[in-house]
Design an enzyme around this catalytic site. Sequence first.
Site, PDB file in Angstrom:
ATOM      1  N   VAL A  52       0.676  -0.883  -0.250  1.00 16.46           N
ATOM      2  CA  VAL A  52      -0.130  -0.281  -0.559  1.00 16.46           C
ATOM      3  C   VAL A  52       1.274   0.647  -0.306  1.00 16.46           C
ATOM      4  O   VAL A  52       0.197   2.293   0.026  1.00 16.46           O
ATOM      5  CB  VAL A  52      -1.033  -0.056   1.607  1.00 16.46           C
ATOM      6  N   TYR A  53       2.660   1.265   0.433  1.00  9.10           N
ATOM      7  CA  TYR A  53       2.907   2.206  -0.040  1.00  9.10           C
ATOM      8  C   TYR A  53       2.905   3.044  -0.862  1.00  9.10           C
ATOM      9  O   TYR A  53       3.197   2.186  -3.064  1.00  9.10           O
ATOM     10  CB  TYR A  53       3.888   2.067   0.451  1.00  9.10           C
TER      11      TYR A  53
END
Length: 327
Positions: A52-53
Amino acid sequence: MEQRHLGRTGLRVSRIGLGTLTWGRDTGEEAAAEQLKTFWEAGGTLVDTADVYGGGEAEYLLGQLVGSLVPRRDLVIATKAGSVPDPDRRFNGSRGHLLTALDDSLDRLGTDYVDLWQVHAFDPATPLEETLQALDLAVSSGRARYAGVSNFSGWQLAKAATWQLAAPGTRTRLASTQMEYSLLQRGVEREVLPAALDLGVGLLPSSPLGRGVLTGKYRDGTPADSRGASESLAAFVDPYLDEAAGRIVDAVVTAGQGLAVTPLQVALAWIRDRPGVVAPIVGARTSAQLAAALSVEALSLPEEICQALDDVSAPVHRYPDQDWSTL
């Protein structure tokens, strides 16, 4: 850089890790390349990211740099899965979601395997044994070499690690747990760290510099180029700008002055050498900031300095935390 075993496993990692939280969002390809090269040249091996970064861009950026800039064999790549952009369900630890997420991570990273695959957070809506089965399948299929968890409370970590040690069949021992830990956030010392030490799980502290506050940069206000001034990260920094945090930062600055080193070096050396800690994960805005953090390699704090910092930052432990026999 010194290498340490990750928990009770044969995997060795550098005792400082490189974090990529801002890659693909605030950190572009050129800056990311400079950071990775600086880290690698200093002997760093552990690079931590998550699916999700940057909405997946952090993994993609790392994948573009591995091989072309740094040999894959020289890095220990760690990623995470389980956080989802769903307001009704922040975490998804189901076997289906996790294994699909791992395949997507491998595509973005451009590699056949990750060295360490971590469940990003505990999912109360999924049976824990199902989540852990995903780790077993990832390792047995060769897509991950080792497995860990992140943001698990003490009882959650103890349950997961014990299940993996005691359940029948071929299980994957938990190698690590990643948790926020610094002089400004010592909550893991209550139950998470004792559980990790007892079960042979290595601790990877995130935000080891108190979200940047322990560098002392916020003592006289918020610098315009800091994360505290960033629209996306200001709320992340703000909780550590109160009076109690200020007293701890003052102590770190004083220690640095006495040792002729920077507050950053003091704070990072303190957390790096805590019992149970394997490798603090450092996220930097620039390669110069990262180089400043990596310069801590030669520093070991005197015992009296460690004790003074312990005292000024000591969390309150009351029943039934830790040893309550004297209460």
